[in-house]
Structures are given as structure tokens and as C-alpha cells.
Design a protein around this motif. Sequence first.
Motif, mmCIF file in Angstrom:
data_model
loop_
_atom_site.group_PDB
_atom_site.id
_atom_site.type_symbol
_atom_site.label_atom_id
_atom_site.label_comp_id
_atom_site.label_asym_id
_atom_site.label_seq_id
_atom_site.Cartn_x
_atom_site.Cartn_y
_atom_site.Cartn_z
ATOM 1 N N PHE A 223 0.828 -1.211 0.000
ATOM 2 C CA PHE A 223 0.000 0.000 0.000
ATOM 3 C C PHE A 223 0.862 1.260 0.000
ATOM 4 O O PHE A 223 0.478 2.275 -0.602
ATOM 5 N N LYS A 275 -6.992 -0.597 4.950
ATOM 6 C CA LYS A 275 -5.659 -0.283 4.447
ATOM 7 C C LYS A 275 -5.729 0.786 3.364
ATOM 8 O O LYS A 275 -4.891 1.703 3.310
ATOM 9 N N ALA A 276 -6.720 0.685 2.494
ATOM 10 C CA ALA A 276 -6.869 1.680 1.432
ATOM 11 C C ALA A 276 -7.131 3.063 2.029
ATOM 12 O O ALA A 276 -6.575 4.071 1.550
#
Length: 282
Positions: A223, A275-276
Motif C-alpha cells: 500500500f 488499508k486503502a
Amino acid sequence: MQGLGIHAMMWTTVWDHAGAERAIEGAARYKQDFIEIPLIDIPSVDVKHSRGLLEEHGLRAACSLVMPEPAWPSQRPDAAVEHLKAALDTAAEMGAEALTGVTFGGTNERTGFPPTEAEYDNVTRAIEAAARHAKSLGLQFGIEAVNRYENHLVNSAAQAVALVERIGLDNVFVHLDTFHMMMEEKGVANGIIAARDHLKYMHMSESDRGTPGYGNVPWDALFSALAAIGFKGVLTLESFAGMPVEMAGAISTWRPVARDADEVFENGVSFLRNKAVQYGLA
């Protein structure tokens, strides 16, 4: 394309009315932006039914496929163009935005030798023709790098980039999959950086094809790299939890990869969304 997605094979491997309804309703229930629809049996797809469901649930779509052996581009480019055009027409009619996947070959295609220039010439000719057709339909066209045990032609991000640039059309993009990247890249972040100018689609798949966050994929490194390149594509959860027994040979899944599909939905979907958000990608 931009958003969070989920692969329809979490619900069904058959895109009939019942399968389409189950998958599209499920993806909408989990508040996904995209659903990835596999075009395994193109003639059987009821495009009007699928399009109606997508519109009813406010869901965007991308279609995907793996090329069948009679239409492998490296060996039979004319047959490949015919197959890809049929898939693209189906995707466009149902309202999808892209066709992606192993568009350059099969997942059991290996000659036992490194790829040849003749093979790449055939693949390039076939995909260029298909991508031009995609462009005429307003569709994006993806190339997914897969691991060496599935195909010998495009295994790494760098190879996918090379093929995209060899084709030279602005609607052709790189599609990466974390499962394959764990085998083929010298660090998943390096794969992301290598593909940065062409990367529009990601399969977010755990190292065992189970629940994201419960395996060996270094998600923070991944990420971080996506954030660093300003990724604006689609992040699609792909898991092989709940696959029927008859699919085991095709995907080499000989044991359960998660407790059940509900575990992936309950934990994997929220893990990837969080997480995004954490890294400013959603």
C-alpha cells in the motif's frame, strides 16, 4: 477506473441468472464499487440481465478471462482475436469498463523453454487487434502478469510493461496480482514501481489465496508503494475460498484456503478497505 472491487467467483463460477444475481447482490451488500465478472463461457452470458442487475445495484464492472488453449495468442493469434473480440463485445453490452486477466495466454501454457520472439510477435499482433476493438467500444484492456508455473510469457511487472509498450495503445494497461507478485517480484513494492506508468488494476490476493491479512503478503509495503505512485486504479479482492471441487485442478487448490467464504467477507473486505483508507487510496 478507480475504486474497490471483488471477484464474482467469491459467489459463483457460473454466470447464469442465479449466479449473476448472487454475485452482484453480494458485491453491493459489501459496498464495493466494482465487481469482476469472469467470462468463462461467453455465449451463455445474458448481457441484458447482467446490465440490468449492475444498474439496479449501482455497481460498476470489469470483465476478465483466461484464454482457452484453442485461442492461445502465441500459437493461434487469429483465433485469439476472434475470442477476445467476442469477450469485448459481451463486456461492452453488459456495461463493463474493461476486459482484463490473462488475455495473452492460458494458465497452463508452458513450452518448457523461454518465450521466443515469434511467440511475442503473435501475442502482440493479437492483442493489438483486440485492444483496437476495445477502444472502439470505449473499453480498457488489461494484461495480468502471472507466475511461472502458470504461463511462460508474462510473469513480472516489467514483462507486462514491456508488452504494453510494445503494443503502444493508450487503452492497454498492466494488471498485477499480489499472489503472483510474491513469487516473481524482488519485493512487491518494486513491482508496483516498475509498473507505475501503466498500472490500473490490482488483484489483492493473499499468499495462499485465502483471507487478505492472514498470510505472508507485506500489505503495508504494498500500500505504501501504491500511495507513492499515486495509484488511481481498482483494488479487487480475489480469493479462492469456497471454490467448488471441480475447480481444484484448474487453480491448484487442494485444501481449504480459509475457514469459509464468510471469513473472507467478514475479515478480508474490511482489512483491504481499512488499508486503502489508511494510505489515502479510498
